[in-house]
Design an enzyme around this catalytic site. Sequence first.
Site, mmCIF file in Angstrom:
data_model
loop_
_atom_site.group_PDB
_atom_site.id
_atom_site.type_symbol
_atom_site.label_atom_id
_atom_site.label_comp_id
_atom_site.label_asym_id
_atom_site.label_seq_id
_atom_site.Cartn_x
_atom_site.Cartn_y
_atom_site.Cartn_z
ATOM 1 C CG ASP A 95 -2.115 -0.864 1.083
ATOM 2 O OD1 ASP A 95 -2.142 -1.645 0.111
ATOM 3 O OD2 ASP A 95 -3.017 -0.790 1.931
ATOM 4 C CG ASP A 96 0.082 3.801 2.156
ATOM 5 O OD1 ASP A 96 -1.106 3.769 1.769
ATOM 6 O OD2 ASP A 96 0.418 3.671 3.349
ATOM 7 C CG HIS A 146 -4.453 2.821 -0.995
ATOM 8 N ND1 HIS A 146 -5.385 2.052 -0.330
ATOM 9 C CD2 HIS A 146 -3.579 3.253 -0.042
ATOM 10 C CE1 HIS A 146 -5.090 2.021 0.956
ATOM 11 N NE2 HIS A 146 -4.000 2.739 1.168
ATOM 12 C CG HIS A 150 -3.857 7.364 2.370
ATOM 13 N ND1 HIS A 150 -4.131 7.288 3.715
ATOM 14 C CD2 HIS A 150 -3.423 6.133 2.014
ATOM 15 C CE1 HIS A 150 -3.881 6.075 4.154
ATOM 16 N NE2 HIS A 150 -3.450 5.352 3.131
ATOM 17 C CG HIS A 248 2.366 -0.122 4.457
ATOM 18 N ND1 HIS A 248 2.062 -1.066 5.421
ATOM 19 C CD2 HIS A 248 1.257 0.637 4.300
ATOM 20 C CE1 HIS A 248 0.821 -0.875 5.833
ATOM 21 N NE2 HIS A 248 0.305 0.153 5.178
#
Length: 715
Positions: A95-96, A146, A150, A248
């Site tokens: 993620d991210d 995603h 955020h 991540h």
Amino acid sequence: MSRHQRLRSAARSGRKAVPPLRFLLPSLVLAALMGMLMLRGLVTNEVFHDSRVAESVDKTTVPRHLLTGGPIVDSRDGKERSYRPADHTMALTFDDGPDPDWTPKVLDILAKHDAHATFFVTGSMATRYPELIRRMVAEGHEVGLHTFNHPDLALHSTTRLSWELAQTQLALAGAAGIHSSLFRPPYSSKASALDDLTWPVVKELGKRGYITAFIDTDTDDWKRPGVDAIVKAALPKHPGEGSVVLMHDSGGERSQTVAALDRLMPLLEAEKYRFTTVTESLGAPSAHTQVTGFPLWTGKVFIWFASASVVLMPILVALLAVVGGLVLARFALMLLLSALHVRRTRRAGFSWGPPVTEPVTVLVPAYNEQECIANTVRSLAESDHPIEVIVIDDGSSDDTADIVEALALPWVRVIRQANAGKAAALNTGLAHASHDLVVMMDGDTVFEPSTVRELVQPFGDPGVGAVAGNAKVGNRDTLIGAWQHIEYVMGFNLDRRMYDVLGCMPTIPGAVGAFRRSALVEAGGMSDDTLAEDTDVTMALHRAGWRVVYAERARAWTEAPQSMDQLWSQRYRWSYGTMQAMWKHRHALLERGRAGRFGRIGLPLVAVFMVVAPLLAPLIDVFLVYGLLFVDLGKTLLAWLAVLAVQAVCAGYAFRLDREKPWHLISLPMQQIVYRQLMYLVLLQSWITALTGGRLRWQKLRRTGEVEAAPVVAA
């Protein structure tokens, strides 16, 4: 027919003096600059950033089978289903990202093990690092959404959800030519954590064609618990069980994640696990669809502008520092050198030389000045210095000449000529002048009784070729007039004191200036090569070796423009004419003596303080708006107030030197917000005109004759 005749003839034919779209080009430039800043703020997560996280609530609306089902939720076509990865299948998800430091390391480890994974990327990071998205796709990995910035979507409207999805898909299209139907909400975990706030988001995503990917296992690698703890958390709870694992590749220092991944994969390969994407783990088709045509090129343009905005920001910050330094340097120079000028000219016993008592010729070029010409001539009748007055009627279509002749003043002559422009009118007056000292004034200006006498006293110094007087705004009781009054007192007159001390005065104001006739002849007389004949001739006098000085007591009261339209016309001509004059006299940079002093000191100062700094000054306001809206309102407002305080100090000092009442300074903050922006646009359009080779017409302002007589000013 001369250039000025053609221009004025065109103006009389009914064409507007200022094109109605005059704000368009400079406004577009400023809007584009603001847009680039906002775009940069989007991709760096400054604009619309929201770090709030919703607290868990009841689960009354969530279907029970989803809470106990697998990590993949599909609510498309109105049916709620959940899925689990196949046995001995692990879907590694990150993620991210993408992150320029850690994502390449993760991709290298995956390539070493010939494994695939799914990367849930934010649109902001994908926009900044599109090459990493392209590498993911090229190496067979899956990309999911995603959001762009955020946020926790449970706290936002469907409009914000639509924007987050659309912008992220736009970034993916521009980066790799794909769209994705796979989504993971920020701050989500297992499907069992769905509640009455998050479930509506998942249903809305399903309506829009998205599959929502939750997780089986959270490694908590973002907490940096250690490599061993991350590996242990990633291992399946039951041997052979398929799972979706969260890690991540961005959001901080991820060396533990990289090391844990390199250790985890051989362990699970030994247990016959396959590392696949989320859709592969379900045996489903890829979440990617190819983008072509207009959506593809829209994405590419978006990526290009976003990349440019990120690169542009350090440049703009550097330019902001430059303009801030220039503004402070100008204020410091004005304060210091103005104080030196006052100390020199106001000391007891100061004189320029022997008193000048010889008669003076006053030239008044006039074009359609019937509203105010009588006031101008009557003010000269009160002069305490011997004068002759020559009014040159430059082809007026009104009663200007008749009004002057009707006054029947023996020392006033009227010369009529076909319209040829202000420079030609002044040259005509020079040819008919009886005296060597010549004063020039505008047809909308009134003199005090002492103005001519004070204006010619510096000619007691035989090296002085021209003298700048102290121009005042007579109609200062309106808001626009008050703003110009501040500008005249603070900007023009403080500047003239500074330039006087430095010996490089760039402009003798057309409203109040005096010349040696012999100096004018040596400099070539008045020229119509530029639209700022006063600046042009002043620079020519410097190059001819003459001194140009400032006489603060020689006050003239002029009628300033009373509308934004007229003000635009006047300042547009001034700024463009100044640029023309600077270009015409650029060779002074290489000359010697007084000409070289002006070329190497005066021209650079004019270029820096009157052209470059004002042109860059909008950056202050653009960053002010950006900071107020998207960064830190308190700190931004405090910084702006600090700059305003410095300007107020300079303005107060200038008003004190000119013995002006300070109450007009009440409008200073509004002047900085409104009036200064207009001046920016004027200068910006002047630059555009110059760079594009455009031609500017002479702009005749409408006069009212409001300034009837010079006000009484304290000695």
